[in-house]
Design a protein around this motif. Structure first.
Motif, PDB file in Angstrom:
ATOM      1  N   PHE A 174       0.828  -1.195   0.000  1.00 12.36           N
ATOM      2  CA  PHE A 174       0.000   0.000   0.000  1.00 12.36           C
ATOM      3  C   PHE A 174       0.868   1.253   0.000  1.00 12.36           C
ATOM      4  N   ASP A 175       0.619   2.137  -0.961  1.00  5.75           N
ATOM      5  CA  ASP A 175       1.237   3.455  -0.914  1.00  5.75           C
ATOM      6  C   ASP A 175       0.217   4.426  -0.320  1.00  5.75           C
ATOM      7  N   ALA A 205      -1.812  -9.787   9.786  1.00  2.00           N
ATOM      8  CA  ALA A 205      -0.734  -9.078   9.077  1.00  2.00           C
ATOM      9  C   ALA A 205      -1.238  -7.851   8.331  1.00  2.00           C
ATOM     10  N   TRP A 206      -2.529  -7.599   8.341  1.00  2.00           N
ATOM     11  CA  TRP A 206      -3.079  -6.483   7.563  1.00  2.00           C
ATOM     12  C   TRP A 206      -2.601  -5.125   8.069  1.00  2.00           C
ATOM     13  N   TYR A 207      -2.421  -5.013   9.364  1.00  2.73           N
ATOM     14  CA  TYR A 207      -1.984  -3.734   9.937  1.00  2.73           C
ATOM     15  C   TYR A 207      -0.662  -3.301   9.318  1.00  2.73           C
ATOM     16  N   ASP A 208       0.284  -4.220   9.245  1.00  2.87           N
ATOM     17  CA  ASP A 208       1.600  -3.896   8.693  1.00  2.87           C
ATOM     18  C   ASP A 208       1.538  -3.663   7.187  1.00  2.87           C
ATOM     19  N   ILE A 209       0.672  -4.404   6.507  1.00  7.04           N
ATOM     20  CA  ILE A 209       0.559  -4.259   5.056  1.00  7.04           C
ATOM     21  C   ILE A 209      -0.022  -2.899   4.684  1.00  7.04           C
ATOM     22  N   ILE A 210      -1.053  -2.497   5.407  1.00  2.00           N
ATOM     23  CA  ILE A 210      -1.672  -1.198   5.139  1.00  2.00           C
ATOM     24  C   ILE A 210      -0.716  -0.075   5.483  1.00  2.00           C
ATOM     25  N   GLY A 211      -0.013  -0.207   6.619  1.00  2.00           N
ATOM     26  CA  GLY A 211       0.942   0.811   7.046  1.00  2.00           C
ATOM     27  C   GLY A 211       0.252   2.052   7.580  1.00  2.00           C
ATOM     28  N   GLU A 212       1.047   3.036   8.024  1.00  2.00           N
ATOM     29  CA  GLU A 212       0.503   4.292   8.549  1.00  2.00           C
ATOM     30  C   GLU A 212      -0.510   3.983   9.656  1.00  2.00           C
TER      31      GLU A 212
END
Length: 245
Positions: A174-175, A205-212
């Motif tokens: 994700f940018d 793992a979604w938290y890290d993938i989404i970021g921010e």
């Protein structure tokens, strides 16, 4: 007024199915064996069913499914952690009425996309407006829409869908654009319409993938807490299909 004029007027009023049935009854000389009330009801029912069928066909076409999937063809024999009772209840689509979501996770090939599309197909059959899309492809489309000024219009189309299916969620990083777009989609639909998310990536793992962190927290809070979760296990069904060939 003769029968030809009646049939022509029915067609002009866009009552083509009624006109066709009326013409067939005239040719077969079946009108004399039925009362006027029964005949009128017969014509109206036929026209009504024709319009409903056309509406369903239109909804199925607009949904954009990539494969034909049906609840009746769901495979419960494979050991993949799919509870038949739970999924059958989801198949009633009460979750759409309650504006709830579904999260389908599991390795590639275990049938996530098929299950999501089977629910989507059932949604169309029950006249719910459904949109199926690959998540990364949707983000690219919405990124371009920001350039040509149609972003809000495209978001509006997503909001109007009773059921939105986001397939292959999280396969690409994700940018800032993807994060903001996802937030806009989820926030707009929260408590207003249902979303099905299919992903090879576990929810943990979604938290890290989404970021921010702040945006990730807001997105996950709206998705996870209102979702039915199915975590599929087992081998790829595609491998099994190849073995049987």
């Amino acid at each position: 007024m003769n029968n030809n004029q009646t049939i022509e007027k029915l067609k002009q009023m866009r009552l083509g199915a009624m006109a066709q049935l009326h013409l067939q009854h005239i040719k077969d000389n079946r009108i004399e064996n039925i009362t006027a009330d029964e005949y009128l009801a017969l014509l109206i029912d036929h026209q009504w069913e024709d319009r409903q069928n056309r509406k369903i066909e239109r909804l199925l076409k607009q949904a954009g499914f990539k494969q034909q999937a049906n609840l009746a063809d769901v495979n419960y024999t494979q050991n993949r952690n799919l509870d038949k009772n739970m999924f059958t209840r989801l198949g009633t689509l009460d979750f759409i009425t309650r504006k709830e979501n579904i999260i389908l996770t599991g390795a590639s090939g275990v049938g996530k996309s098929y299950l999501a599309q089977a629910l989507g197909h059932q949604g169309c059959m029950m006249e719910y407006k459904t949109i199926y899309t690959n998540t990364a492809r949707l983000f690219k489309k919405l990124k371009l829409s920001k350039v040509d000024g149609t972003y809000l219009k495209e978001l509006g189309k997503l909001l109007k869908a009773d059921l939105l299916i986001l397939d292959d969620f999280g396969l690409q990083s994700f940018d800032n654009h993807a994060r903001e777009t996802l937030m806009d989609i989820i926030d707009d639909r929260y408590n207003k319409a249902s979303t099905i998310i299919s992903s090879q990536i576990p929810v943990s793992a979604w938290y890290d993938i989404i970021g921010e962190g702040t945006i990730a927290d807001a997105i996950l809070d709206r998705i996870v807490n209102s979702s039915h979760r199915i975590d599929l296990k087992g081998e790829s069904l595609r491998k099994g299909a190849l073995k049987n060939e």
